[in-house]
Scaffold this active site. Sequence first.
Site, short mmCIF file in Angstrom:
data_model
loop_
_atom_site.label_atom_id
_atom_site.label_comp_id
_atom_site.label_asym_id
_atom_site.label_seq_id
_atom_site.Cartn_x
_atom_site.Cartn_y
_atom_site.Cartn_z
N GLY A 49 27.93 43.67 28.07
CA GLY A 49 28.73 43.11 30.04
C GLY A 49 28.00 44.04 31.11
O GLY A 49 28.43 45.13 30.73
N GLY A 67 28.21 43.09 34.24
CA GLY A 67 28.74 43.53 35.38
C GLY A 67 29.34 44.69 36.45
O GLY A 67 28.74 45.35 35.33
N LEU A 68 30.40 44.45 36.81
CA LEU A 68 30.54 45.60 38.20
C LEU A 68 31.06 46.94 36.94
O LEU A 68 31.16 47.91 37.33
CB LEU A 68 31.71 45.90 38.60
N ALA A 69 32.33 45.91 36.18
CA ALA A 69 32.73 47.42 34.80
C ALA A 69 32.03 47.41 33.45
O ALA A 69 31.87 48.90 33.82
CB ALA A 69 34.02 46.44 33.61
N GLY A 70 31.15 46.45 33.48
CA GLY A 70 30.30 46.86 32.25
C GLY A 70 29.54 47.63 33.06
O GLY A 70 29.02 49.38 32.17
N SER A 104 33.71 31.98 50.99
CA SER A 104 34.24 33.15 50.68
C SER A 104 35.38 33.29 51.81
O SER A 104 35.39 33.24 52.22
CB SER A 104 33.56 34.75 51.42
N ARG A 113 45.95 33.18 47.17
CA ARG A 113 44.88 32.01 46.94
C ARG A 113 45.59 31.06 46.72
O ARG A 113 44.94 29.10 46.80
CB ARG A 113 43.67 32.52 46.51
N HIS A 160 37.91 29.61 39.36
CA HIS A 160 37.29 30.69 40.47
C HIS A 160 37.12 32.23 39.27
O HIS A 160 36.36 33.02 39.25
CB HIS A 160 37.30 31.00 41.52
N GLU A 188 36.92 41.88 34.71
CA GLU A 188 38.19 40.18 34.20
C GLU A 188 38.13 39.94 32.68
O GLU A 188 39.57 39.05 32.74
CB GLU A 188 37.43 39.50 35.39
#
Lengths: 246, 223, 646
Positions: free
Chosen positions: C41, C43-46, C285, C338, C409, C433
Amino acid sequence: MDFTLKIWRQKNSGEKGKFVNYKVGNVSSDSSFLEMLDVLNEELILKNEEPVAFDHDCREGICGCCSLYINGRPHGPDELITVCQLHMRKFKDGDSIVIEPWRARPFPVIKDLIVDRTAFDKILMEGGFVSVNTGNAPDAHAVPVPKQNADLAFDAAACIGCGACVAACKNASAMLFVSAKVSQFALLPQGRVEAKERVRAMVAKMDELGFGSCSNTGACEAECPKGISLTNIARINREFIKAGSA
Amino acid sequence: MTNFFTSSIGKKILMAGLGLFLIVFLLVHLGINLLLIIFESRDPFNIAAHFMGTNVLIKIFELVLFGGFLLHITYGLIVQMQNWIARPVSYAKTHPSQTSFFSKYMIHTAVIIGIFLVIHLFDFYLQAKIFGGVPEVVIDGKTYHDLGLLVFEKFKIGWVVIFYIFTFIFLGFHLLHGFQSAFQTFGLDHRTLTPVIKASGVIYSVVVVAGFILIPLVIYFGN
Amino acid sequence: MVKLNSKIPAGPLAEKWTNYKAGQNLVNPANKRKLDIIVVGTGLAGASAAASLGEMGFNVKSFCYQDSPRRAHSIAAQGGINAAKNYQNDGDSVYRLFYDTIKGGDYRSRESNVYRLAEVSNSIIDQCVAQGVPFARDYGGYLVNRSFGGAQVSRTFYAKGQTGQQLLLGAFSALMRQVKLGSVEIFPRTEMHDLVIIDGKARGIITRDLITGKIERHFAHAVVLATGGYGNTYYLSTMAMGANVSAAWMSYKRGAYFGNPCFVQIHPTCIPVHGDNQSKLTLMSESLRNDGRIWVPKNLEDAKKVQKGELKAIDIPEENRDYYLERRYPAFGNLVPRDVASRAAKERCDEGHGVGSTGLAVYLDFKDAIKRQGQKAIEEKYGNLFQMYEKIVDQNPYTSPMMIYPAIHYAMGGLWVDYELQTTIPGLFAIGEANFSDHGANRLGASALMQGLADGYFVLPYTIQNYLASDIRTAKIPTNTPEFDEAEKNVRAKMEGLLKIQGKTTVDTFHKRLGKIMWDHVGMARNKEGLQKAIDQIKALRLEFWTDVKVPGKLDEMNTELEKATRVADFLEMGELMARDALQREESCGGHFREEYQTPEGEALRDDENCTFVSAWEHKGATQEPALHKEDLNFEFIEVKQRNYK
């Protein structure tokens, strides 16, 4: 709505491709273009035919995956959108639609409408970064950045790397893409340190990969889904002159 | 610096620089040509042409000019070839884009201008310098080539006039894009200056082309 | 039965992370070069983890199914990223960010993890600015903030409505720098299909090259999953089309426990569903709730007329509008968390006050904000979101209010991890996530980006060394061991099995049917009966899938239908686990709302006595039901209260 689609089919990069005509019916005008292709693919699968391969992922216009050349225009007949945001209401019932992959030597076709855009990543690898390791950073407020520059840097950084600029350019030039990245960093104090090496290395890579050169026609800007401005190309030229004369 | 002029941007910068140089030259050339229709006599034109053909400084400049033309053409061709190679498979369907029309036909207008240039050089430059087929005229006791007469003879021929006008219209197309494009290539981009440059480009192209076209028209329809 | 050991360091809350780092084992630079790490992955973390580990000197292999790491779905995050900088001088602090996050998560997350998250949040902003991320600034050249749901301070940093994109491109640029330097190797268009365990430790993965279809084996000393959430179990969600649970799910089947699978977030502000062929829901958003006011027609007759198209929103006078969030929650108003906002919208629509042709939408109105600040200011803040809305819905949100409705989401649940972000399989880590850790039962806006980057830049690169320090003598293991053979055989069997069925129903059809079951029974409101029904229906659907699915093409070629089929096969198992988890959690908390457990006013009713735990599910094989383990949550530093946004 009913449409006649003329779609480029190509089994893989080694084999020759050709156009195939398809009919698709009962499409809602609120459907997106890709949802229309989903409908076609579902029908093809049930008819034991191979579905049409196309790149797509986020389907909200930001990942930059989708890349169809529709009726002579990258991302089709609407402004400031990607294909996944194109809706069928932009077409007339009964229209025939020609769908082609991006065409450029550095973007070879992988299958059907999917092209290989790793050339972009290869360019970014040469200098599309600030050389800062994790943990090196000073406080975020250590260096104020004039709002105007920050805004311009953002506008340039909004590029999604879809390649529509290359697809639209008569020369298959990647100048808008490369200039956007060079501009983003050139405008920020954090990026200025390496500005000269960056522009030299990225331009050299862009040339090596076989993109054409910029004729300042402006087709890239007109077709860019994120409205990346031609002023970035002026800026990369300027940066290149600065780097060359040093 | 070593790779500067072999890079795509470097080549364009060179093209743009040479283009601007030729743009300046065109103005000088037009100025001299206009002498033919401003004055009753062909003498001022012939004296000016003589000056251009014999002055040492201008002779040196002439070499630079030829070099400039050659480089502009050579680089133009190289860049064009590379651009064609960059898209080996063309699109089945294209859409007339809403962007600058003339920019897409630079190579086509260039070819027409190139053909004209060859004929032009043969007719005037080589005639005068090498073949010596130019009549002479004596002004204030000095002998000059009567290049003016040559021009008058040519422009009495209908198809020459048509070809000349046709070529210059294409030169105009070339300039309409080339002028402002050169500044963009130099990286000049300014909120107020860029629109001025774009307007200047249009004015320049129209004035220069109109100036050049005026000459054969006046001669052909004049007495 | 493995006892869940969350490995929370001793000591006062504010010193735990410092103490941990001071006492942990490190790997010296010479040894880092000898150690391989797989990060799945980008994404931001990966991306941030792969880049940071590469910078440290490890050999990193980074995988993603997209054609470029830059396209991971973090890119679609719009609103912003939280940090406790207190640049606005409005009383923010690490403690307050920690407290808001715990409270927002309805007291179902680990104190120590959340505190650490708040603690490193400031470094993230510093790091991103240094990378050239163009955050919004004021005329003095300093960073500006906006506010998000569940907070009473402005702590959200943003780059227009494209903050996720800008942060991801920052992490991606750091990643590409390492690729150039040779410390990271990237494998785009490559999907992980199984985890290889040797002697009880994660030692590699099996992947499929999505272009050639080739099944490949990769060894590493440790494997990091940064594969995102499982929202696509619902078919319609704000997730990317390719987002899937497969890597996490295969790891679960190999022994990693799955934490809190029933906790999914339903985002209140998405563009409503339009029709059957819809493939995806688009988020608007949360930042829009800063300036937009949410309402529905007060009178049922007005709502009916609006639904039939006989009445327009702008024709409804002010006194006939019900600004229900402002009415019910005067303190937080339109900025309630939310889960609260989503449920309130559902409640109004269920009562018949909804708008749009389906009646399943509420208005988000900018009339007052435009009047107050001018259209230009609104354009400046939300221009791209408004444009996006207009392109999709074909209505101008500057003149008529937007229509929104909740949609799936984000997954708060994920692989269970300890304080070190390690799963129950030694050597297998989960970040972003993909893990369950920081958001409890509900995630606050602008916290996902914070958590992804915190894990990737500042947490995992430390904690993984504590594990690897004992592994420095382990030489590279060749990929021809029986364990690799078995895992590859497993992957092939699954794919060949799918291709062999040649039934009559497409993969998407099954996916849509699963999505409907999930939305109806495991969605915004759940109850015992419905959940039991869902479990039965999913089981039946799974059986049908494995006998009637039609997957064209071959294994050893690009085959987009086969990709989808493998993912849906896993969603069909995941969905059941989610329903099971929702069934066993007999309370309402955060995104998990059980109709049986609510206050007389219809607010969620927690059961702190019996339910203050993390559920961690253990796979027991295909024929047995999974086993539930519970990690008790001990709140030592804060008082657990009923959430109150009134």
